[in-house]
Design a protein around this motif. Structure first.
Motif, PDB file in Angstrom:
ATOM      1  N   ALA A 151      19.622 -36.737  15.760  1.00 53.07           N
ATOM      2  CA  ALA A 151      19.440 -36.172  14.421  1.00 53.07           C
ATOM      3  C   ALA A 151      18.867 -34.754  14.464  1.00 53.07           C
ATOM      4  O   ALA A 151      18.822 -34.074  13.428  1.00 53.07           O
ATOM      5  N   GLY A 152      18.420 -34.303  15.635  1.00 54.58           N
ATOM      6  CA  GLY A 152      17.796 -32.995  15.736  1.00 54.58           C
ATOM      7  C   GLY A 152      16.367 -32.978  15.236  1.00 54.58           C
ATOM      8  O   GLY A 152      15.812 -31.899  14.995  1.00 54.58           O
ATOM      9  N   ASP A 153      15.763 -34.147  15.101  1.00 52.85           N
ATOM     10  CA  ASP A 153      14.376 -34.217  14.636  1.00 52.85           C
ATOM     11  C   ASP A 153      13.380 -33.851  15.734  1.00 52.85           C
ATOM     12  O   ASP A 153      12.224 -33.536  15.450  1.00 52.85           O
ATOM     13  N   ILE A 154      13.817 -33.966  16.983  1.00 58.17           N
ATOM     14  CA  ILE A 154      13.031 -33.477  18.112  1.00 58.17           C
ATOM     15  C   ILE A 154      13.939 -32.581  18.942  1.00 58.17           C
ATOM     16  O   ILE A 154      15.172 -32.633  18.840  1.00 58.17           O
ATOM     17  N   ASP A 155      13.335 -31.758  19.770  1.00 60.84           N
ATOM     18  CA  ASP A 155      14.104 -30.798  20.565  1.00 60.84           C
ATOM     19  C   ASP A 155      14.386 -31.293  21.979  1.00 60.84           C
ATOM     20  O   ASP A 155      15.321 -30.813  22.626  1.00 60.84           O
ATOM     21  N   ALA A 156      13.572 -32.225  22.474  1.00 57.19           N
ATOM     22  CA  ALA A 156      13.791 -32.747  23.820  1.00 57.19           C
ATOM     23  C   ALA A 156      12.953 -33.997  24.027  1.00 57.19           C
ATOM     24  O   ALA A 156      11.957 -34.221  23.329  1.00 57.19           O
ATOM     25  N   PHE A 157      13.357 -34.802  24.976  1.00 58.32           N
ATOM     26  CA  PHE A 157      12.534 -35.911  25.461  1.00 58.32           C
ATOM     27  C   PHE A 157      13.002 -36.260  26.865  1.00 58.32           C
ATOM     28  O   PHE A 157      14.103 -35.872  27.289  1.00 58.32           O
ATOM     29  N   ALA A 158      12.159 -36.948  27.607  1.00 60.81           N
ATOM     30  CA  ALA A 158      12.497 -37.376  28.964  1.00 60.81           C
ATOM     31  C   ALA A 158      12.715 -38.875  28.981  1.00 60.81           C
ATOM     32  O   ALA A 158      11.927 -39.632  28.410  1.00 60.81           O
ATOM     33  N   THR A 159      13.779 -39.287  29.643  1.00 56.40           N
ATOM     34  CA  THR A 159      14.100 -40.713  29.687  1.00 56.40           C
ATOM     35  C   THR A 159      14.926 -41.007  30.931  1.00 56.40           C
ATOM     36  O   THR A 159      15.448 -40.097  31.581  1.00 56.40           O
ATOM     37  N   THR A 160      15.026 -42.287  31.256  1.00 62.94           N
ATOM     38  CA  THR A 160      15.801 -42.703  32.418  1.00 62.94           C
ATOM     39  C   THR A 160      17.221 -43.084  32.004  1.00 62.94           C
ATOM     40  O   THR A 160      17.554 -43.140  30.814  1.00 62.94           O
ATOM     41  N   ILE A 161      18.030 -43.362  33.018  1.00 67.34           N
ATOM     42  CA  ILE A 161      19.389 -43.809  32.737  1.00 67.34           C
ATOM     43  C   ILE A 161      19.353 -45.134  31.965  1.00 67.34           C
ATOM     44  O   ILE A 161      18.388 -45.898  32.101  1.00 67.34           O
TER      45      ILE A 161
END
Length: 301
Positions: A151-161
């Protein structure tokens, strides 16, 4: 009489698939174990259940285990599900480079979860101050992070596969793919307390024996594994799930926990906290409860 075993696990994550398979296929009951599995919102809650005595074994990555050990929990990792860094930092569609994150909003499940620690590492490596240069928004779970980035509510996040794989498929930028760096890094694993393991070693051994059977089925039979992988990852794209499966087939080869993988997580956690953990990672890892059988990879050589 069946021996009761309480397990806390999170609601998201393909690494949870073997546990679900072992429950479904009766691997625990075949060994006289009455396993009660509790699904909780995130892995920090899993470790909390262990600390309060409401669970005997928990599924969790390195960060909540290290934090609990710092606070006095005599935790011990007994089985690894992923001991290589498979994180990716995913950007929103409007993010062209890491510098575009300055002044923006980054997402995390909870403050000081594993994704938060990895994201802070990436930001520091990009010379972006994780505290002053970005705002952090807690979103509760991986599914909410994914909705927010779309949604573009955040600019980035870190996550796994599988999310970094899915991100590329839907056109989102992966600003950093840690898989390219081949780093030992404790992600999903099974953890108990030293007291429980010492009190009921046979239960721990039989639990691990059942889990390794599930690992083998996961590795050898994609069609059988697919519905479990789909349910645990919350992803419906079979191509993405096939790639996810391929990566975890490799990860499950290395099921014996390693201190090095946990030590690398501790390094990043200390950098984020700004102080030492004063935790002996070697004491937190114990592969001695694993059954005496050949490596999982021998089953699909």
């Amino acid at each position: 009489m069946a021996r009761r075993l309480r397990i806390a696990h999170s609601s998201h994550g393909p690494a949870n698939s073997p546990l679900a398979m072992a429950l479904e296929f009766g691997y625990f009951t075949d060994r006289g174990l009455d396993v009660i599995a509790e699904e909780v919102p995130n892995t920090a809650v899993c470790v909390d259940r262990l600390a309060t005595g409401d669970a005997d074994i928990a599924g969790a990555p390195g960060v909540p285990i290290l934090l609990a050990a710092r606070d006095g929990l005599d935790a011990v990792v007994i089985l690894s599900a992923a001991s290589e860094n498979v994180f990716g930092v995913i950007g929103a569609r409007h993010i062209a480079s890491p510098r575009d994150l300055v002044g923006g909003v980054v997402g995390t499940t909870t403050v000081h979860d594993q994704g938060y620690i990895v994201l802070h590492r990436a930001l520091r490596d990009w010379d972006i101050d994780p505290v002053r240069d970005v705002e952090t928004r807690e979103l509760g779970n991986r599914g909410m992070e994914w909705k927010a980035i779309l949604a573009g509510d955040i600019d980035a996040f870190a996550t796994t596969i599988p999310q970094p794989i899915l991100a590329r498929k839907v056109g989102l930028p992966v600003l950093r793919d840690f898989m390219d760096e081949s780093e030992p890094y404790q992600l999903g694993c099974m953890v108990t307390t030293r007291a429980f393991a010492d009190r009921q070693p046979d239960v721990v051994h039989d639990f691990l024996d059942a889990m390794l059977d599930a690992y083998r089925v996961f590795q050898l039979d994609f069609e059988t594994t697919l519905p479990f992988l789909r349910a645990r990852s919350k992803v419906d794209d079979d191509d993405v799930l096939a790639e996810t499966h391929r990566i975890f087939v490799r990860e499950f080869d290395h099921y014996a926990p390693r201190a090095e993988a946990l030590a690398n997580v501790a390094r990043d956690l200390e950098a984020t906290l700004g102080r030492p953990l004063s935790v002996d990672v070697n004491r937190l890892v114990d592969a001695s409860f694993l059954p005496d059988r050949g490596p999982v990879d021998e089953a699909h050589a």
